[in-house]
Design an enzyme around this catalytic site. Structure first.
Site, mmCIF file in Angstrom:
data_model
loop_
_atom_site.group_PDB
_atom_site.id
_atom_site.type_symbol
_atom_site.label_atom_id
_atom_site.label_comp_id
_atom_site.label_asym_id
_atom_site.label_seq_id
_atom_site.Cartn_x
_atom_site.Cartn_y
_atom_site.Cartn_z
ATOM 1 N N HIS A 227 21.742 74.004 29.823
ATOM 2 C CA HIS A 227 21.748 73.677 28.389
ATOM 3 C C HIS A 227 21.707 72.171 28.198
ATOM 4 O O HIS A 227 21.981 71.413 29.123
ATOM 5 C CB HIS A 227 23.009 74.234 27.720
ATOM 6 C CG HIS A 227 24.274 73.553 28.167
ATOM 7 N ND1 HIS A 227 24.925 73.872 29.338
ATOM 8 C CD2 HIS A 227 24.993 72.532 27.626
ATOM 9 C CE1 HIS A 227 25.989 73.106 29.486
ATOM 10 N NE2 HIS A 227 26.051 72.263 28.461
ATOM 11 N N ASP A 229 23.369 69.250 25.467
ATOM 12 C CA ASP A 229 24.413 69.166 24.456
ATOM 13 C C ASP A 229 23.787 68.735 23.127
ATOM 14 O O ASP A 229 22.821 67.978 23.115
ATOM 15 C CB ASP A 229 25.501 68.165 24.887
ATOM 16 C CG ASP A 229 26.229 68.615 26.149
ATOM 17 O OD1 ASP A 229 26.168 69.814 26.486
ATOM 18 O OD2 ASP A 229 26.858 67.753 26.804
ATOM 19 N N HIS A 285 21.691 70.459 31.917
ATOM 20 C CA HIS A 285 22.691 70.582 32.980
ATOM 21 C C HIS A 285 23.256 71.992 33.027
ATOM 22 O O HIS A 285 23.139 72.754 32.070
ATOM 23 C CB HIS A 285 23.792 69.522 32.829
ATOM 24 C CG HIS A 285 24.429 69.478 31.457
ATOM 25 N ND1 HIS A 285 23.790 68.988 30.336
ATOM 26 C CD2 HIS A 285 25.653 69.867 31.023
ATOM 27 C CE1 HIS A 285 24.588 69.068 29.287
ATOM 28 N NE2 HIS A 285 25.734 69.606 29.681
ATOM 29 N N ARG A 295 37.827 75.936 38.800
ATOM 30 C CA ARG A 295 37.434 74.578 38.390
ATOM 31 C C ARG A 295 37.692 74.401 36.892
ATOM 32 O O ARG A 295 37.526 75.340 36.111
ATOM 33 C CB ARG A 295 35.956 74.356 38.697
ATOM 34 C CG ARG A 295 35.434 72.984 38.308
ATOM 35 C CD ARG A 295 33.983 72.812 38.778
ATOM 36 N NE ARG A 295 33.443 71.533 38.341
ATOM 37 C CZ ARG A 295 32.864 71.327 37.163
ATOM 38 N NH1 ARG A 295 32.765 72.299 36.289
ATOM 39 N NH2 ARG A 295 32.407 70.127 36.847
HETATM 40 C C1 LIG Z 1 30.451 70.663 18.732
HETATM 41 C C2 LIG Z 1 29.983 71.604 19.490
HETATM 42 C C3 LIG Z 1 29.093 71.386 20.703
HETATM 43 C C4 LIG Z 1 29.040 72.740 21.333
HETATM 44 C C5 LIG Z 1 29.071 73.600 20.121
HETATM 45 C C6 LIG Z 1 30.210 73.026 19.299
HETATM 46 C C7 LIG Z 1 31.544 73.429 19.975
HETATM 47 C C8 LIG Z 1 31.415 73.717 21.452
HETATM 48 C C9 LIG Z 1 30.306 72.972 22.210
HETATM 49 C C10 LIG Z 1 29.789 73.692 23.460
HETATM 50 C C11 LIG Z 1 30.637 73.462 24.725
HETATM 51 C C12 LIG Z 1 29.993 74.179 25.931
HETATM 52 C C13 LIG Z 1 28.474 73.945 26.005
HETATM 53 C C14 LIG Z 1 27.819 74.148 24.618
HETATM 54 C C15 LIG Z 1 26.305 74.119 24.720
HETATM 55 C C16 LIG Z 1 28.383 75.415 24.016
HETATM 56 O O1 LIG Z 1 27.971 76.534 24.184
HETATM 57 O O2 LIG Z 1 29.532 75.091 23.286
HETATM 58 C C17 LIG Z 1 28.393 73.126 23.666
HETATM 59 C C18 LIG Z 1 27.839 73.072 22.230
HETATM 60 C C19 LIG Z 1 26.653 72.136 22.015
HETATM 61 O O3 LIG Z 1 26.595 71.027 22.546
HETATM 62 O O4 LIG Z 1 25.752 72.562 21.295
HETATM 63 O O1 LIG Z 2 32.008 71.813 33.400
HETATM 64 C C1 LIG Z 2 31.144 70.947 33.463
HETATM 65 O O2 LIG Z 2 31.051 70.189 34.418
HETATM 66 C C2 LIG Z 2 30.137 70.786 32.343
HETATM 67 C C3 LIG Z 2 30.579 71.329 31.003
HETATM 68 C C4 LIG Z 2 29.523 71.169 29.938
HETATM 69 O O3 LIG Z 2 28.363 70.961 30.215
HETATM 70 C C5 LIG Z 2 29.912 71.275 28.517
HETATM 71 O O4 LIG Z 2 31.104 71.533 28.204
HETATM 72 O O5 LIG Z 2 29.014 71.072 27.667
HETATM 73 FE FE LIG Z 3 27.217 70.418 28.423
#
Ligand SMILES: C=C1C[C@]23C[C@H]1CC[C@H]2[C@@]12CCC[C@@](C)(C(=O)O1)[C@H]2[C@@H]3C(=O)O
Ligand SMILES: O=C(O)CCC(=O)C(=O)O
Ligand SMILES: [Fe+2]
Length: 358
Positions: A227, A229, A285, A295
């Site tokens: 994904h 961010d 990533h 982890r």
């Molecule tokens: C502010 C954010 C950013 C979110 C959504 C929301 C809350 C949680 C974040 C994450 C965290 C884990 C990876 C991700 C891809 C996910 O699934 O939830 C992130 C997402 C994004 O970067 O889009």
């Molecule tokens: O756990 C990790 O090293 C990456 C987590 C991550 O990519 C995320 O929270 O967006």
């Molecule tokens: Fe991420």
């Protein structure tokens, strides 16, 4: 008043099956719902072994830090940051609070479950509905105050958790301001109206605690699927020196990002990719899991206020020396943070292409 990002996510409610993690401890073998590849040695997680391909480690105290950070954002979309002044003690406290949370029994964690229209709380990753298989991962998202959820987890002892996370978010915000100023300078963005949101208190931020439990068949499971961010930048701490994070580099492949003690992995998110007019890649990533060690990681997402419009920054004149830079045509249309976050929640990785100019 500008909407907050958590309200944006409320427009895209999820089904419970896309929120509730399994009870990882109750499985001796990988359930089919979590199998990502059929054979254990087909290289699902094979990564580049070229010695030259490792993410730059940059010391914030280096007199050339600005330039090095800009270059790393340009070639990798990420770097590891040392020499920051976030106290190790605070990082360790966040780590131990995260462990305390994920060590709770599954039924207790369920009390802090994200609501279908909510962004904060316990659950699987938000991106889960976009993949056919489930991830070997559980997360806890904090947006604003975590008190209501923490009270459900520890009715008589929630304050320690809230105070630790609040202090950490404060420090992460200061560090983000510092980094974003350096990065915007590198991109020649310093007009008042373009940077006035830095430190405005309206910025959109979120803290994500990640846990990857020990996995009976790590070669067939996925910790966090590939994904990008949504953020402007993300500051990630990998605790306890356990590897798992891999980033994708064009022409190289998947590169493991081995933890460096006390360092943060800083990565470019979609919003900075757009702001830089594609000059900085929004780095793809993913996370692998392992059999014997659970982890944990802590990600801080920093973005401009929800009502800020991100417009691609065009170069005043062609920069022939930098291959990715110097573009004078906007590759993307301008987009409000709130609108883009909503598109990402709804369309996931297609969101970027939806705002692409032809
Ligand atoms: C502010 C954010 C950013 C979110 C959504 C929301 C809350 C949680 C974040 C994450 C965290 C884990 C990876 C991700 C891809 C996910 O699934 O939830 C992130 C997402 C994004 O970067 O889009
Ligand atoms: O756990 C990790 O090293 C990456 C987590 C991550 O990519 C995320 O929270 O967006
Ligand atoms: Fe991420």
């Amino acid at each position: 008043m500008a909407p907050t990002l958590s309200e944006v996510y409320g427009d895209h409610p999820l089904h419970l099956q896309h929120i509730i993690p399994i009870d990882f401890n109750s499985f001796r073998s990988l359930p089919d719902s979590h199998v990502w590849s059929q054979t254990s040695d087909d290289g699902l997680f094979s990564s580049s072994s070229l010695p030259s391909s490792s993410l730059p480690v940059i010391d914030l105290m280096d007199p050339n830090a600005s330039e090095l950070i800009g270059q790393a954002c340009e070639s990798w979309g990420a770097f590891q940051l040392t020499g920051h002044d976030i106290p190790m003690k605070l990082i360790d406290e966040v780590d131990s609070e995260a462990r305390r949370l994920f060590a709770l029994p599954a039924d207790r964690k369920m009390k802090a479950l994200r609501s279908p229209g909510g962004a904060a709380g316990y659950g699987v990753a938000r991106i889960s509905p976009f993949f056919p298989k489930n991830m070997w991962h559980e997360g806890f998202t904090i947006m604003g105050c975590s008190k209501d959820h923490a009270k459900e987890l520890w009715p008589h002892d929630y304050q320690r958790f809230c105070e630790t996370m609040e202090e950490y978010e404060k420090q992460m915000k200061d560090l983000s301001h510092h980094l974003v100023r350096m990065i915007l300078n590198y991109l020649n963005i310093f007009k008042d109206e373009q940077v006035k949101w830095i430190g405005s208190t309206m910025e959109s931020t979120a803290l994500q605690l990640n846990s990857y439990p020990c996995c009976p068949e790590p070669n067939r499971a996925m910790g966090l699927a590939p994904h990008t961010d949504t953020s402007l930048i993300t500051l990630l701490h990998q605790t306890q020196m356990i590897s798992g994070l891999q980033i994708h580099k064009d022409g190289v492949g998947w590169v493991p990002v081995h933890p460096v003690s006390g360092a943060f992995v800083v990565n470019v998110g979609d919003l900075l990719h757009i702001l830089s007019n594609g000059r900085f890649p929004s780095v793809l990533h993913r996370v692998t899991v392992n059999q014997t060690r659970q982890r944990f990681s802590v990600a801080y997402f920093y973005s401009p206020p929800a009502d800020f419009t991100v417009s691609p920054q065009l170069s005043p004149k062609p920069l022939s020396s930098s291959p990715g830079g110097g573009e004078q045509v906007a590759r993307y249309r301008s987009v409000m943070v709130e609108e883009y976050s909503g598109m990402k929640a709804k369309y996931y990785q297609k969101a970027l292409s939806l705002i692409k100019n032809n």
